[in-house]
Design a protein around this motif. Structure first.
Motif, mmCIF file in Angstrom:
data_model
loop_
_atom_site.group_PDB
_atom_site.id
_atom_site.type_symbol
_atom_site.label_atom_id
_atom_site.label_comp_id
_atom_site.label_asym_id
_atom_site.label_seq_id
_atom_site.Cartn_x
_atom_site.Cartn_y
_atom_site.Cartn_z
ATOM 1 N N ILE A 2 35.316 36.401 43.116
ATOM 2 C CA ILE A 2 36.484 37.003 43.744
ATOM 3 C C ILE A 2 37.147 35.957 44.613
ATOM 4 O O ILE A 2 36.475 35.269 45.387
ATOM 5 C CB ILE A 2 36.064 38.225 44.584
ATOM 6 C CG1 ILE A 2 35.480 39.306 43.664
ATOM 7 C CG2 ILE A 2 37.244 38.777 45.378
ATOM 8 C CD1 ILE A 2 34.811 40.442 44.391
ATOM 9 N N GLU A 3 38.466 35.817 44.490
ATOM 10 C CA GLU A 3 39.203 34.866 45.310
ATOM 11 C C GLU A 3 39.814 35.611 46.491
ATOM 12 O O GLU A 3 40.395 36.679 46.329
ATOM 13 C CB GLU A 3 40.308 34.189 44.501
ATOM 14 C CG GLU A 3 41.041 33.138 45.297
ATOM 15 C CD GLU A 3 42.035 32.346 44.473
ATOM 16 O OE1 GLU A 3 42.803 31.590 45.079
ATOM 17 O OE2 GLU A 3 42.037 32.472 43.232
ATOM 18 N N GLU A 19 39.298 31.084 49.684
ATOM 19 C CA GLU A 19 37.914 30.772 49.316
ATOM 20 C C GLU A 19 37.525 31.684 48.165
ATOM 21 O O GLU A 19 38.161 32.711 47.927
ATOM 22 C CB GLU A 19 36.950 30.919 50.494
ATOM 23 C CG GLU A 19 36.728 32.319 51.000
ATOM 24 C CD GLU A 19 35.755 32.354 52.168
ATOM 25 O OE1 GLU A 19 34.615 31.880 52.020
ATOM 26 O OE2 GLU A 19 36.146 32.877 53.224
ATOM 27 N N LYS A 20 36.511 31.289 47.450
ATOM 28 C CA LYS A 20 36.002 32.096 46.347
ATOM 29 C C LYS A 20 34.579 32.509 46.679
ATOM 30 O O LYS A 20 33.800 31.713 47.186
ATOM 31 C CB LYS A 20 36.045 31.306 45.042
ATOM 32 C CG LYS A 20 37.463 31.005 44.596
ATOM 33 C CD LYS A 20 37.507 30.313 43.263
ATOM 34 C CE LYS A 20 38.969 30.062 42.885
ATOM 35 N NZ LYS A 20 39.099 29.525 41.540
ATOM 36 N N ASP A 67 39.152 39.539 40.678
ATOM 37 C CA ASP A 67 40.162 40.134 41.564
ATOM 38 C C ASP A 67 40.586 39.095 42.591
ATOM 39 O O ASP A 67 39.820 38.193 42.953
ATOM 40 C CB ASP A 67 39.606 41.354 42.306
ATOM 41 C CG ASP A 67 39.648 42.630 41.480
ATOM 42 O OD1 ASP A 67 40.311 42.636 40.421
ATOM 43 O OD2 ASP A 67 39.027 43.615 41.899
ATOM 44 N N ILE A 68 41.822 39.241 43.065
ATOM 45 C CA ILE A 68 42.334 38.380 44.130
ATOM 46 C C ILE A 68 42.652 39.272 45.312
ATOM 47 O O ILE A 68 43.440 40.218 45.202
ATOM 48 C CB ILE A 68 43.592 37.618 43.684
ATOM 49 C CG1 ILE A 68 43.247 36.707 42.505
ATOM 50 C CG2 ILE A 68 44.167 36.819 44.841
ATOM 51 C CD1 ILE A 68 44.447 36.027 41.871
ATOM 52 N N VAL A 69 42.006 38.983 46.429
ATOM 53 C CA VAL A 69 42.186 39.758 47.658
ATOM 54 C C VAL A 69 42.971 38.871 48.630
ATOM 55 O O VAL A 69 42.603 37.723 48.877
ATOM 56 C CB VAL A 69 40.827 40.136 48.280
ATOM 57 C CG1 VAL A 69 41.014 40.885 49.583
ATOM 58 C CG2 VAL A 69 40.005 40.953 47.289
ATOM 59 N N ALA A 70 44.046 39.414 49.176
ATOM 60 C CA ALA A 70 44.853 38.669 50.160
ATOM 61 C C ALA A 70 44.809 39.407 51.488
ATOM 62 O O ALA A 70 44.974 40.623 51.533
ATOM 63 C CB ALA A 70 46.288 38.548 49.674
ATOM 64 N N LEU A 71 44.555 38.664 52.558
ATOM 65 C CA LEU A 71 44.608 39.195 53.909
ATOM 66 C C LEU A 71 45.920 38.719 54.524
ATOM 67 O O LEU A 71 46.118 37.533 54.723
ATOM 68 C CB LEU A 71 43.409 38.713 54.733
ATOM 69 C CG LEU A 71 42.110 39.515 54.514
ATOM 70 C CD1 LEU A 71 41.695 39.570 53.084
ATOM 71 C CD2 LEU A 71 41.006 38.979 55.378
#
Length: 78
Positions: A2-3, A19-20, A67-71
């Motif tokens: 997950i990135e 980060e991954k 999946d790509i999670v963005a904060l």
């Protein structure tokens, strides 16, 4: 894998833009809990997007590999 992408104050706190992490499946809450322990996010306000769609922090969401999670920092508009 997950990135995780960091923006604004979150990127400043983590001292990186992304980060991954190695998970094949993990809940969003578990991921956020682990990141909070690592980076001490308590004082930060941010939104979360998964694959470019805003997701509430409280939703029971299971992340999948790739999946790509963005904060994201708070949005301001005019």
């Amino acid at each position: 894998m997950i990135e995780i992408k960091y923006f604004g104050a979150v990127a400043e706190r983590t001292k990186c833009e992304f980060e991954k992490v190695t998970f094949s499946e993990v809940s969003l809450q578990d991921l956020l809990h682990g990141l909070n322990q690592k980076y001490q996010f308590e004082s930060l306000t941010f939104s979360i997007a998964v694959n470019q769609k805003i997701v509430p922090k409280t939703v029971d969401y299971t992340l999948q590999a790739n999946d790509i999670v963005a904060l994201l920092p708070p949005f301001a508009g005019g």
